[in-house]
Design a protein around this motif. Structure first.
Motif, PDB file in Angstrom:
ATOM      1  N   GLU A 171      44.303   6.324  -1.732  1.00 18.66           N
ATOM      2  CA  GLU A 171      44.816   7.632  -1.967  1.00 18.66           C
ATOM      3  C   GLU A 171      45.509   8.278  -0.658  1.00 18.66           C
ATOM      4  O   GLU A 171      44.714   9.029   0.075  1.00 18.66           O
ATOM      5  N   CYS A 172      46.811   7.916  -0.566  1.00 15.40           N
ATOM      6  CA  CYS A 172      47.293   8.305   0.625  1.00 15.40           C
ATOM      7  C   CYS A 172      47.558   9.905   0.842  1.00 15.40           C
ATOM      8  O   CYS A 172      48.004  10.615  -0.178  1.00 15.40           O
ATOM      9  N   SER A 173      47.266  10.176   1.994  1.00 17.28           N
ATOM     10  CA  SER A 173      47.885  11.535   2.494  1.00 17.28           C
ATOM     11  C   SER A 173      48.601  11.649   3.677  1.00 17.28           C
ATOM     12  O   SER A 173      49.091  12.677   4.308  1.00 17.28           O
ATOM     13  N   ALA A 185      52.528   4.448  -3.579  1.00  8.48           N
ATOM     14  CA  ALA A 185      52.015   5.502  -2.671  1.00  8.48           C
ATOM     15  C   ALA A 185      53.068   6.808  -2.844  1.00  8.48           C
ATOM     16  O   ALA A 185      54.229   6.623  -2.771  1.00  8.48           O
ATOM     17  N   GLY A 242      49.344  10.838  -3.540  1.00  7.85           N
ATOM     18  CA  GLY A 242      48.186  10.020  -3.392  1.00  7.85           C
ATOM     19  C   GLY A 242      48.808   8.548  -3.545  1.00  7.85           C
ATOM     20  O   GLY A 242      49.508   7.920  -2.841  1.00  7.85           O
ATOM     21  N   GLY A 243      48.010   7.959  -4.386  1.00  7.45           N
ATOM     22  CA  GLY A 243      48.370   6.403  -4.568  1.00  7.45           C
ATOM     23  C   GLY A 243      47.431   5.722  -5.625  1.00  7.45           C
ATOM     24  O   GLY A 243      46.421   6.163  -5.931  1.00  7.45           O
ATOM     25  N   ARG A 244      48.029   4.664  -6.019  1.00 10.40           N
ATOM     26  CA  ARG A 244      47.085   3.770  -7.284  1.00 10.40           C
ATOM     27  C   ARG A 244      47.820   2.576  -7.391  1.00 10.40           C
ATOM     28  O   ARG A 244      49.049   2.255  -7.084  1.00 10.40           O
ATOM     29  N   VAL A 284      53.510  10.765  -1.006  1.00  8.40           N
ATOM     30  CA  VAL A 284      53.142  12.096  -0.235  1.00  8.40           C
ATOM     31  C   VAL A 284      53.936  13.191  -0.357  1.00  8.40           C
ATOM     32  O   VAL A 284      55.302  13.004  -0.079  1.00  8.40           O
ATOM     33  N   PRO A 285      53.803  14.195  -1.114  1.00  4.46           N
ATOM     34  CA  PRO A 285      52.185  14.302  -1.795  1.00  4.46           C
ATOM     35  C   PRO A 285      52.137  13.389  -3.131  1.00  4.46           C
ATOM     36  O   PRO A 285      53.404  13.153  -3.812  1.00  4.46           O
ATOM     37  N   CYS A 315      48.447   3.042   4.560  1.00  2.00           N
ATOM     38  CA  CYS A 315      48.558   4.338   4.781  1.00  2.00           C
ATOM     39  C   CYS A 315      47.083   4.970   5.510  1.00  2.00           C
ATOM     40  O   CYS A 315      46.503   5.723   5.001  1.00  2.00           O
ATOM     41  N   GLY A 365      37.702   2.856  -2.267  1.00  2.00           N
ATOM     42  CA  GLY A 365      38.929   3.161  -1.816  1.00  2.00           C
ATOM     43  C   GLY A 365      39.224   2.975  -0.716  1.00  2.00           C
ATOM     44  O   GLY A 365      40.501   3.659   0.100  1.00  2.00           O
TER      45      GLY A 365
END
Length: 227
Positions: free
Chosen positions: A96-98, A42, A47-49, A44-45, A91, A82
């Motif tokens: 996809e973390c914000s 993760a 996202g994530g995968r 920020v900025p 998160c 997702g």
């Protein structure tokens, strides 16, 4: 005539500003999983995968980015859209973390091109610990990397134990002594537990003198889970 002269001065000023902006380039951060199991990276900025063992994800935060974080999520389960959850570092139930992750999670924190065009970076255990981490520069002649690789989960005090990780005392007790909400706090028995095992990492919120590191702006970095 004065009008055109003013325009020329404005144009020169804009050109100088644009040249200055283009001379400050974004950083590249390679995020690699060396843990035996899949982790869900993760940023920020960013996202994530998911990252299987040995996989790398590259992000390119913009020059001037501040208050940024990279961390590993563990024990995750996401659907095709997702949506899901993670045991550590979740998160808000999205891949996809914000938003920042839920403790406990080991954090790589950074701010790019700040005072004197320096990057500031650290590993923080203020949100606890879930996986070992390396956060190091990879370019620009900056060689001082930082690591937290102790068996903190295995040695975690019973009061701080959590599924998949080890909480920081602020998360558990929520008192000013541990959370430093008033700005007036110092080391505690619990913060010393973290500091003794990871001397370069933040162990409590006011642990700045021994836990913040710098490189010239424009340096590239790597974050490695389970180095």
């Amino acid at each position: 005539m004065a009008f055109f002269k003013s325009l020329s001065l404005i144009s020169i000023s804009l050109l100088i500003t644009l040249l200055f902006i283009t001379s400050i380039r974004a950083a590249t951060i390679d995020i690699t999983n060396n843990c035996p199991d899949t982790v869900w990276a993760a940023a920020v900025p960013g996202g994530g995968r998911p990252l299987n063992k040995g996989e790398t994800w590259t992000i390119n935060p913009a020059a001037g980015t501040a208050g940024a974080r990279v961390w590993a999520r563990t024990g995750c389960n996401f659907d095709g859209a997702g949506r899901g959850s993670c045991q550590t570092g979740d998160c808000g139930g999205v891949l996809e973390c914000s938003a920042f992750g839920q403790p406990p999670n080991t954090l790589a924190e950074y701010a790019l091109n700040q005072f004197n065009n320096l990057d500031f970076f650290d590993i923080s255990l203020v949100d606890g610990f879930n996986v070992p981490m390396d956060f190091s520069p990879t370019s620009g002649g900056c060689t001082r990397g930082i690591r937290c690789t102790a068996d903190i989960n295995g040695q975690c005090p019973s009061e701080l134990r959590a599924p998949g990780g080890c909480n920081n005392p602020c998360t558990v007790f929520k008192t000013d002594e541990y959370c430093c909400n008033s700005g007036n706090c110092g080391p505690t028995t619990f913060s010393r537990f973290f500091k003794e095992r990871c001397p370069d990492a933040y162990s409590y919120p006011k642990d700045d003198p021994t836990s913040t590191f710098t490189c010239p702006g424009g340096t590239n970095y790597k974050v490695v889970f389970c180095p």
